[in-house]
Design an enzyme around this catalytic site. Structure first.
Site, short mmCIF file in Angstrom:
data_model
loop_
_atom_site.label_atom_id
_atom_site.label_comp_id
_atom_site.label_asym_id
_atom_site.label_seq_id
_atom_site.Cartn_x
_atom_site.Cartn_y
_atom_site.Cartn_z
N ASP A 1 -4.57 -21.88 40.20
CA ASP A 1 -4.53 -22.02 41.41
C ASP A 1 -5.81 -21.70 42.48
O ASP A 1 -6.56 -20.11 42.93
CB ASP A 1 -3.67 -21.01 42.14
CG ASP A 1 -3.32 -20.74 43.60
OD1 ASP A 1 -3.90 -22.03 44.18
OD2 ASP A 1 -2.75 -19.96 44.38
N SER B 1 2.38 -8.44 50.28
CA SER B 1 2.21 -7.68 50.40
C SER B 1 1.28 -6.65 49.92
O SER B 1 1.66 -6.62 49.11
CB SER B 1 2.35 -7.12 51.65
OG SER B 1 2.94 -7.47 52.97
#
Length: 833
Positions: free
Chosen positions: A648, A537
């Site tokens: 990515d 997170s």
């Protein structure tokens, strides 16, 4: 409940068939005309079915249907949890034959005791109405003892009723509401709505809504009593002390609602069917922090997040910690739990600037104690083991104690939250009272010597000898285990320090190293979450210097550890305007955090994948974002000491600052290769849909990033995802659609229609589409370098000389890309972060 092999196979078959059956066929499959009533005797078995009509797809096995209501078995699509329930439903079909069907349960008989498949529902004149589980155990039956039953009826208002032979109603579901009220249903004194535990668990939760003493009252109802968080006078309503749609104060929006539901979050909402879905409107209109469980028990509600009491009050001693650091809204737990046996070591922690929301609805007549000083209140609470907190109210000649057996969410005091209260109940006026909030905490007593009693003369000599032998053997065994554990721990710690401490600290130019305690203070105990993804997170924070940062809290081991090291090693010592800066990191034991500069506009996907014309980015902004991404990648590929391949690139990993400057982020999957290396062999990594076809061979160059960049550029220009499951099959793949539109000479159809500015500059947009597809060549050697792309976008490169119109024939087949992406192991692919 567990799922047996037959049921698992059944659901696998369902999912496979649903992938190939168009929604229009599901609509046409529904040919049964269900009745609105049935006569006794009758029975229904909750069997598995392969009848793929829209009822079955939604998990509903109808028994009765009337208007917009259906009564029958409602089963979860995962597992075997089924309710006998009444649902309200709507259907709609769009221009593209898409079909929406969303039944919403408004009453259930067995919400606290779901049944499995093979459950039996029986309607008999003698036995009445009975629901049995598959093993024959009676789960539910209405109170119809001694009354004959001849008919079961579902009214057009959604009321399930039982009638006897004289056509007299002997039972109705409207008398036993669960968490919802439908149009025409009334909530009267003695009844209450009880929210579910969660959207995925229908069992009764803690939030409730009822009419109490002539007031519409919302409260938390648990084992320790009721605590009110909303109250409204029912006076002035023509129907008296009852509640129904269209009658709730001046909230006229409820008049057009189909049903009202008390949600698992404590909100009471009126729902209407709008744009193929149920949309709810809040009826209470109170602040987020006014809900007693918004931050869990013992949690402190702050603006935009949650924290624990010690962090909120800047206490030097920490008494509470989050139950889950990545989910601060779940509440806090005491580091040392309250123990009645150790009451002598308990004290009361005063919370400065803290308010207890339910307190506003206490009245003098319900005060636990009166005319007590603060010290009197504290003394009483410390002597009572069930007392978890005490609140002292002081006003001139009156003082009151309020003792709490259960501490719900606290909140930072804000006088603007308290407006004028009605005259009919003597509510506390915070403008005239001084309040003090104290929470009971357990201190840490000195250890007691367990051997003191061993020398007591009450022990016979033989027992003392036996005790010594046992104690000696035990201590010897513990010592051996301790030595082994210490050896293993030192080995692990040594390896950990070599990699993450000694190694990282010895690299020149590394960013700031923070301690975990420092980052707790920076993020206010991780209270303001910005988002979460596959590796953890992200929380917003502010450094002592005043700079805003984003702190990523990494979860897990293995790949997470590799991602952490790769990120610090890759961008810890490099700096470029179009790369997100790594401000610092934290590596304590197995805790890993990364501290980045804060990008207030968030990630790119939030700006290009929506259909809101007011937020749509214009052509110049999108062109600048594309150029910024290209510059960042060009720097990584060509201007660093070692060539860095990101691996990515996707919209979720492109962040935007307040001026929409784009910066490449998230280097957890990146790979460093030497300047003399043309390619590298590495394990497969990336995100399906953005991965270059050469991943099938595992030989990777920086051109893998160029391919991902081409996908992202097309998504930016078209305002849609590369693979969009919401589209029709022929339009699902953007590359396939692009090829078809190019052959038809209709590329303009792909320009994002949500932006008028994009449409006005369609010619330039289509030219950039060609550059994007140049980056998508099947053979990586034919793709341009990112520095070449930058030159073309800046007007200093010759695009025509390096490009021909046959490029579309050499693009990777979209179907092949999808097949490749779907076979990649999820454990080595990146998730959204």
């Amino acid at each position: 409940m567990t799922m047996n092999g037959n049921t698992s196979s059944y659901f696998l078959i369902i999912l496979r068939i649903l992938l190939i059956i168009p929604p229009s066929l599901l609509i046409n499959a529904e040919i049964i005309d269900y009745p609105s009533f049935v006569n006794a005797p009758n029975s229904w078995r909750n069997n598995l079915s392969f009848d793929f009509n829209f009822w079955e797809v939604a998990g509903v096995k109808p028994i009765l249907v009337n208007g917009m209501f259906v009564c029958g078995f409602h089963c979860s699509l995962v597992g075997e949890s089924c309710l006998f329930a009444v649902s309200i439903f709507k259907t709609s079909s769009g221009d593209n034959n898409s079909f929406s069907f969303s039944p919403q349960v408004v009453w259930s008989a067995n919400r606290n005791n779901p049944v499995e498949y093979q459950a039996l529902l029986q309607l008999t004149p003698e036995g009445g109405f009975i629901l049995k589980d598959g093993d024959g155990v009676v789960v539910w039956s209405p109170n119809t003892v001694g009354k004959s039953v001849s008919r079961l009826n579902l009214s057009a208002e959604g009321n399930l009723m039982l009638f006897d032979k004289t056509n007299k109603m002997v039972w109705q579901s409207f008398d036993y509401p669960t968490d919802s009220l439908v149009l025409g249903q009334r909530l009267v004194s003695g009844q209450k709505l009880r929210a579910s535990v969660s959207p995925f668990n229908s069992s009764e939760g803690l939030y409730a809504f009822a009419i109490i003493d002539g007031h519409f009252t919302a409260y938390v109802d648990d084992a320790y009593g009721s605590q009110i968080y909303y109250r409204y006078s029912s006076e002035g309503n023509n129907s008296g002390a009852e509640f129904q749609i269209g009658m709730f104060g001046s909230l006229s929006v409820a008049r057009s609602a189909n049903f009202i539901q008390l949600g698992s979050d404590g909100y009471l909402r009126a729902y209407e069917w709008r744009e193929s879905k149920w949309e709810g409107i809040d009826l209470f209109g109170i602040s987020r922090c006014s809900y007693p469980l918004v931050c869990g028990k013992y949690g402190v509600c702050l603006e935009g997040g949650c924290a624990c009491p010690a962090a909120a009050t800047q206490s030097q001693t920490t008494y509470f910690r989050p139950i889950n650091y990545t989910r601060p809204d779940l509440g806090c737990s005491a580091i040392s739990p309250i123990s009645c046996e150790l009451h002598a070591h308990q004290s009361l922690l005063q919370l400065q600037g803290i308010d207890y929301a339910p307190l506003r609805y206490f009245s003098f007549s319900t005060s636990n104690d009166t005319n007590k000083s603060i010290e009197d209140c504290k003394e009483v609470c410390l002597k009572n083991c069930s007392c978890k907190a005490v609140i002292h109210i002081d006003q001139y000649i009156y003082s009151n104690c309020y003792f709490l057996s259960d501490v719900l969410s606290l909140k930072m005091y804000n006088s603007s939250d308290y407006g004028p209260y009605s005259d009919y109940v003597p509510y506390i006026d915070y403008g005239s009272y001084n309040t003090s909030v104290f929470i009971k905490v357990q201190n840490f007593p000195s250890a007691q010597n367990p051997n003191n009693n061993l020398s007591s003369p009450k022990f016979p000599q033989r027992k003392r000898q036996d005790m010594a032998v046992i104690l000696g053997s035990t201590l010897g065994g513990i010592s051996v285990v301790f030595l082994i554990c210490t050896f293993c721990f030192l080995r692990i710690k040594k390896g950990f320090k070599e990699v993450e401490e000694d190694y990282l600290d010895n690299i020149s130019g590394m960013p700031t190293r923070f301690s975990l305690e420092e980052l707790k203070n920076v993020t206010k105990n991780f209270s303001n979450k910005l988002g979460e993804g596959g590796f953890g997170s992200v929380f917003q924070g502010t450094l002592p210097s005043g700079s805003e940062v984003a702190v990523k809290y990494l979860d897990g081991c293995g790949p997470v550890k590799k991602s952490f090291i790769a990120e610090v090693q890759t961008i810890g010592s490099i700096h470029h305007f179009n790369l997100v800066s790594l401000v610092g990191f934290c590596a304590e034991k197995f805790t890993r955090l990364l501290v980045y500069e804060y990008m207030c506009k968030g990630s790119l996907d939030q700006w290009i994948f929506h259909k809101n014309q007011e937020l749509a980015l214009g052509w110049k902004t999108r062109k600048k974002i594309i150029l910024d991404i290209a510059k960042g990648l060009a720097y990584l590929h060509e201007d660093c000491n070692q060539k860095i391949i990101h691996l990515d690139i996707k919209p979720q990993n492109i962040l935007l600052d307040e001026n929409f400057n784009a910066k490449v982020s998230d280097f957890g999957l990146s790979k460093l290769i030497g300047r003399d290396q043309s390619q590298v062999i590495t394990t497969m990594r990336g995100t399906p849909g953005y991965m270059a076809p050469e991943w099938l061979s595992s030989f990777i160059t920086e051109k893998a990033d160029v391919y991902s960049f081409g996908i992202v550029v097309l998504e930016i220009l078209c305002g849609r995802k590369n693979v969009d499951g919401s589209q029709q099959e022929e339009n699902r793949h953007l590359l396939s659609l692009f090829t078809r539109k190019k052959e038809e000479g209709q590329l303009v159809d792909l320009v994002d229609k949500c932006s008028e500015d994009m449409q006005a500059n369609a010619a330039e947009v289509m030219e950039m589409m060609k550059v994007a597809t140049w980056c998508l060549q099947n053979e990586y050697a034919r793709r341009p370098s990112m520095s070449t792309v930058v030159k073309i976008f800046e007007g200093s490169g010759d695009f025509v000389c390096t490009f021909n119109d046959n490029f579309l024939n050499e693009l990777t087949a979209p179907e092949a890309v999808e097949t490749f992406a779907s076979t990649a192991l999820p454990s080595i692919l990146s998730g959204p972060r």
